[in-house]
Design a protein around this motif. Structure first.
Motif, PDB file in Angstrom:
ATOM      1  N   PRO A 479       0.806  -1.220   0.000  1.00  0.00           N
ATOM      2  CA  PRO A 479       0.000   0.000   0.000  1.00  0.00           C
ATOM      3  C   PRO A 479       0.844   1.277   0.000  1.00  0.00           C
ATOM      4  O   PRO A 479       0.397   2.316  -0.472  1.00  0.00           O
ATOM      5  N   SER A 495      -1.439   8.009  -5.823  1.00  0.00           N
ATOM      6  CA  SER A 495      -1.995   7.485  -4.570  1.00  0.00           C
ATOM      7  C   SER A 495      -3.517   7.443  -4.627  1.00  0.00           C
ATOM      8  O   SER A 495      -4.138   6.484  -4.153  1.00  0.00           O
ATOM      9  N   ALA A 496      -4.126   8.478  -5.199  1.00  0.00           N
ATOM     10  CA  ALA A 496      -5.586   8.492  -5.309  1.00  0.00           C
ATOM     11  C   ALA A 496      -6.088   7.393  -6.238  1.00  0.00           C
ATOM     12  O   ALA A 496      -7.076   6.715  -5.941  1.00  0.00           O
ATOM     13  N   ASP A 498      -4.559   4.628  -6.872  1.00  0.00           N
ATOM     14  CA  ASP A 498      -4.325   3.359  -6.188  1.00  0.00           C
ATOM     15  C   ASP A 498      -5.414   3.097  -5.157  1.00  0.00           C
ATOM     16  O   ASP A 498      -5.890   1.968  -5.011  1.00  0.00           O
ATOM     17  N   LEU A 499      -5.834   4.127  -4.452  1.00  0.00           N
ATOM     18  CA  LEU A 499      -6.918   3.974  -3.474  1.00  0.00           C
ATOM     19  C   LEU A 499      -8.217   3.549  -4.156  1.00  0.00           C
ATOM     20  O   LEU A 499      -8.941   2.680  -3.649  1.00  0.00           O
ATOM     21  N   SER A 500      -8.519   4.162  -5.307  1.00  0.00           N
ATOM     22  CA  SER A 500      -9.761   3.798  -6.000  1.00  0.00           C
ATOM     23  C   SER A 500      -9.709   2.369  -6.511  1.00  0.00           C
ATOM     24  O   SER A 500     -10.718   1.656  -6.499  1.00  0.00           O
ATOM     25  N   ARG A 502      -8.055  -0.053  -5.124  1.00  0.00           N
ATOM     26  CA  ARG A 502      -8.180  -0.921  -3.949  1.00  0.00           C
ATOM     27  C   ARG A 502      -9.520  -0.758  -3.244  1.00  0.00           C
ATOM     28  O   ARG A 502      -9.773  -1.410  -2.231  1.00  0.00           O
ATOM     29  N   GLY A 504     -10.511   1.855  -1.585  1.00  0.00           N
ATOM     30  CA  GLY A 504     -10.229   2.434  -0.278  1.00  0.00           C
ATOM     31  C   GLY A 504     -11.300   3.413   0.165  1.00  0.00           C
ATOM     32  O   GLY A 504     -11.981   4.045  -0.658  1.00  0.00           O
ATOM     33  N   ASP A 506     -10.992   6.294   1.513  1.00  0.00           N
ATOM     34  CA  ASP A 506     -10.662   7.698   1.237  1.00  0.00           C
ATOM     35  C   ASP A 506     -10.471   7.963  -0.250  1.00  0.00           C
ATOM     36  O   ASP A 506      -9.917   9.009  -0.627  1.00  0.00           O
ATOM     37  N   ALA A 507     -10.928   7.057  -1.104  1.00  0.00           N
ATOM     38  CA  ALA A 507     -10.668   7.215  -2.534  1.00  0.00           C
ATOM     39  C   ALA A 507     -11.381   8.432  -3.107  1.00  0.00           C
ATOM     40  O   ALA A 507     -10.779   9.249  -3.813  1.00  0.00           O
ATOM     41  N   ALA A 510      -9.845  11.778  -1.993  1.00  0.00           N
ATOM     42  CA  ALA A 510      -8.522  11.950  -2.600  1.00  0.00           C
ATOM     43  C   ALA A 510      -8.644  12.313  -4.074  1.00  0.00           C
ATOM     44  O   ALA A 510      -7.952  13.218  -4.567  1.00  0.00           O
TER      45      ALA A 510
END
Length: 845
Positions: A479, A495-496, A498-500, A502, A504, A506-507, A510
């Motif tokens: 991560p 990072s944003a 990657d969050l979406s 996964r 996440g 906070d996607a 972000a």
């Protein structure tokens, strides 16, 4: 038996000859002694330790070279003195000082078979060493008491020493350049330095670290900041006379592993210390707390920056490192000028240097142009070291990899980075090979840290695409894969994303934050990802498609318009907006020819889903059905007249009209389809169907016109004979129709015979024809199918009119209780009640 042996010898003679050698011996030996000469033994077992002349002794233990069972004739074991030990240095370790032996100095020792020279100096003496034109130069801090005249030694190794200012210089010739090392080495308690070309001696990894602070280059030789003896000095190269700036180190062989060049200076590869060849008097090298600093003195001097090309552990292949843009531009100007003025023999190398300088600026156009010219003049140059990685890097930056055979690399992080970047270019547009894309992401992760050491223009061109690819397609990655990168826009976008990916928590925040970035490219990419992620949480395909349509102008700037169009097409398909999907598909084909294969894949998906929607056309709203029909017509027109795909689409459109009972539109579509069919069998089928539709529309003359060129009846299929008979019957030619049906025993033929009989009120004939229709054979139990119920009502009605009581009774017995249609039930009740009773039946009662 003859044998050869080389001994370790030292002399305490008062008069020391200037030449020494080891001669062949047969159980006796002869030497002309030379002080400071060490000859390493290659003796064989079984030889006794020979007697030495007065004043001579072995250095080390001679028993390891001779038989331990043998002893010197003088009796007792030889105790070999060791240079530098108390009481023995004066006897066996003399050096020259002012032309006479000196008892307080340890001699230089030459290793003949390994090409090495040991230099006895105090441990705190600072040293710098480098190679130039086959000669090694060693500079010792302070005036050291060493011989100042040439001394030829065995195996063509020569050395000389002299003083230059407050320094002692030793020049050694005859070493093999590729394997020379200079390391501190202690012998018999005496500190010193050993220079050798022994391939078995592995060089250390005590590399001097280079860094940039402002307009100063910092050389950090490990723990040199703790070495009070580290010093700097100016020095004139004995061979070229060029001004050298030296940084001397002690205690360890801290060295610069590779050469590098900047505006007005060259940083040389060293054996120890730091050596800078300076062309400008304004440059100076000075001591600082953590090593040495190279900078320029004066108001109008060019700031000193790390050169754009140098080999470090982070960039051993492309020789790239961080530098300020003005220095990079100056480097390119000088490299371009040097390439233009280079001699023919040096022209290729100069052009490669200029191409590399353009690459450091992120200038793909000039880098490729210079590389192309270099390879046109010297096609064999592609095999030179460093050319293939540079050519690959230029291809990545240019967006088009050259056609070249794959070459193995050293699998360094930098190699993996460029291998991954090359795969990102080869995989454009991205297809559905998730495994390959994930492997590419792994390569990029392995070399991601290398980017931070690249020049800023090149780093800016590569970092965004690399991190974005990792974020979009990486699988099973940590991560915090971007944790080591600076907190800039590229990292925040990656990072944003990657969050979406996964999912996440906070996607969305972000992505929303990055979508307001001042950089239009990052903002567009974040906005696209935001819309897709929000759609996953709250599906509304038509809303998503409209939002993506608004995003298209900015996505074009970001280079994401093809991807946005594909996402929009899928959203329109999900919403059942087929014509809008086709419009977006046409836009995708116009955007870039690179995406033509992906556009074709999307088009096939669209057609498949349209065919699926056609299967349930009766359930569609009039607006949705109309949109589907228009999409079929547009797709058929774009497929090309006469193509197999166009005929398939028109047939599907005609079938859809037929399913809704839109006979006129079905006929018009079949009219358009007919000229595009090349297969005779299929064409005849369409003709028959079109004639049947015209007949059903009350146009028997038009139907007959389609069938006017038919062959004789005996050459027609039963179905076509029935069709022609129906047309003749509709035209009032009953006898001709019956004649056409002669010999045809199909259900359709019997049905038509029944209709002709009914039109003539020949009810017995109608009943006889209807009873021969096999399609309406009744199942033993259960309700009847709708068409069977209609058939039974028709048969019963004709039988009542014909007075056929048996048929009426059979229908009443077998079917009246199994008719479920309310209206048909009433008709059947009326017919069976009003049916005439035969006299036979009455008499039986």
């Amino acid at each position: 038996m003859r044998w050869r042996s080389i001994f370790l010898l030292a002399s305490a003679a008062g008069v020391v000859p200037t030449v020494g050698r080891a001669d062949e011996a047969t159980r006796h030996w002869t030497v002309t002694p030379v002080a400071r000469l060490v000859v390493q033994s290659l003796g064989q077992d079984g030889m006794p330790v020979p007697r030495l002349p007065s004043g001579w002794g072995f250095i080390g233990n001679p028993n390891i070279y001779f038989s331990p069972k043998s002893t010197p004739s003088s009796g007792g074991e030889v105790q070999a003195p060791v240079p530098g030990t108390p009481g023995q240095a004066a006897d066996f370790g003399n050096s020259l000082k002012d032309g006479v032996p000196s008892a307080d100095l340890t001699p230089l020792i030459t290793s003949v078979d390994r090409h090495s020279l040991w230099i006895p100096v105090a441990q705190d003496v600072a040293v710098a060493g480098y190679q130039n034109n086959g000669r090694a130069t060693i500079v010792l801090g302070g005036k050291q008491s060493l011989p100042d005249s040439p001394s030829d030694v065995a195996n063509d190794i020569t050395w000389r020493s002299f003083t230059r200012g407050n320094a002692t210089v030793i020049e050694v010739s005859g070493l093999v350049d590729a394997h020379v090392t200079l390391v501190p080495q202690e012998r018999g308690g005496q500190a010193g330095w050993m220079i050798s070309d022994d391939v078995s001696v592995l060089p250390s990894e005590n590399f001097v670290t280079l860094s940039q602070k402002g307009a100063t280059i910092i050389f950090s030789p490990g723990n040199a900041m703790e070495q009070k003896t580290a010093r700097t000095m100016e020095f004139s190269d004995p061979q070229s006379g060029r001004r050298l700036l030296l940084g001397l180190v002690s205690g360890a062989d801290w060295r610069v592993p590779q050469p590098m060049r900047g505006p007005g200076y060259d940083i040389r590869r060293t054996l120890a210390g730091v050596v800078v060849a300076a062309d400008s008097d304004a440059l100076e090298l000075r001591n600082v707390a953590n090593g040495f600093a190279l900078d320029a003195v004066g108001e109008e001097t060019v700031p000193v920056q790390l050169p754009h090309s140098r080999t470090l552990s982070v960039s051993p292949g492309l020789l790239l490192s961080a530098a300020e843009p003005d220095i990079l531009r100056e480097n390119f100007r000088r490299a371009w000028t040097a390439a233009a003025l280079a001699e023919p023999a040096q022209r290729f190398s100069a052009r490669i240097q200029a191409s590399r300088a353009a690459l450091a600026l992120g200038d793909a156009k000039n880098a490729k142009a210079i590389m192309d010219v270099a390879l046109q003049d010297d096609p064999q140059g592609v095999d030179r070291e460093g050319v293939w990685p540079l050519q690959r890097a230029i291809g990545v930056l240019h967006g088009h990899l050259p056609d070249m055979a794959a070459s193995a690399d050293n699998n360094t992080p930098e190699d993996q980075l460029w291998r991954g970047l090359a795969l990102t270019v080869q995989q454009q547009p991205p297809f559905d090979d998730d495994g390959q894309r994930a492997h590419t992401a792994e390569l990029l992760v392995a070399g991601l840290s290398t980017l931070e050491h690249y020049p800023a223009p090149l780093r800016a061109a590569l970092k965004g695409p690399a991190t974005e690819w990792i974020a979009r397609y990486g699988k099973d990655l940590a991560p915090d894969v971007f944790a080591g990168l600076p907190d800039d826009g590229d990292r925040r976008l990656a990072s944003a994303l990657d969050l979406s990916r996964r999912d996440g928590a906070d996607a969305l925040p972000a992505l929303e934050a990055v979508s307001h970035d001042v950089d239009l490219v990052r903002a567009a990419k974040a906005r696209e990802a935001f819309l897709l992620y929000a759609h996953k949480k709250d599906p509304d395909p038509l809303k998503l498609a409209k939002a993506l349509d608004i995003l298209r102008p900015s996505s074009r700037i970001a280079g994401r318009e093809p991807q946005v169009l594909i996402e929009q097409i899928h959203a329109y398909m999900d919403a059942g907006r087929w014509t809008l999907a086709e419009q977006s598909l046409a836009d995708l084909a116009r955007v870039s020819s690179v995406w033509k294969d992906e556009a074709e894949r999307v088009r096939q998906d669209l057609l498949t889903r349209m065919q699926s929607a056609r299967q349930n056309v009766q359930k569609l709203t009039p607006e949705d059905a109309s949109d589907l029909f228009v999409a079929f017509r547009q797709a058929a027109d774009s497929a090309g007249h006469g193509s197999e795909e166009a005929s398939t689409l028109l047939q599907a459109l005609a079938d859809s009209y037929g399913a809704l009972g839109l006979r006129d539109r079905e006929v018009a579509t079949l009219h358009d389809l007919l000229p595009q069919i090349s297969d005779p069998t299929r064409k005849q089928t369409v003709v028959d169907h079109l004639a049947a539709l015209l007949l059903a529309s009350g146009k028997p003359q038009d139907a007959a016109a389609f069938l006017k060129d038919q062959p004789a009846d005996d050459q027609l299929t039963p179905d076509r004979r029935v069709l022609q008979a129906r047309i003749e019957f509709a035209a009032g030619k009953d006898d001709a129709a019956l004649a056409r049906l002669a010999g045809v025993e199909t259900d359709a033929a019997y049905d038509l015979r029944a209709r002709i009989a009914e039109s003539r009120q020949d009810w017995p004939g109608a009943v006889a024809a209807l009873q021969k229709i096999s399609t309406y054979a009744l199942a033993p139990i259960g309700p009847l199918a709708p068409e069977q119920q209609v058939y039974m009502a028709r048969l019963c009605g004709d039988a009542v009119r014909a007075g056929n009581v048996e048929v009426v009774a059979r229908v009443q017995r077998d079917a009246s209780g199994r008719i479920t249609d309310p209206e048909l039930k009433k008709i059947m009740s009326y017919l069976t009640v009003s049916a005439p009773q035969s006299s036979t039946a009455l008499s039986r009662r």
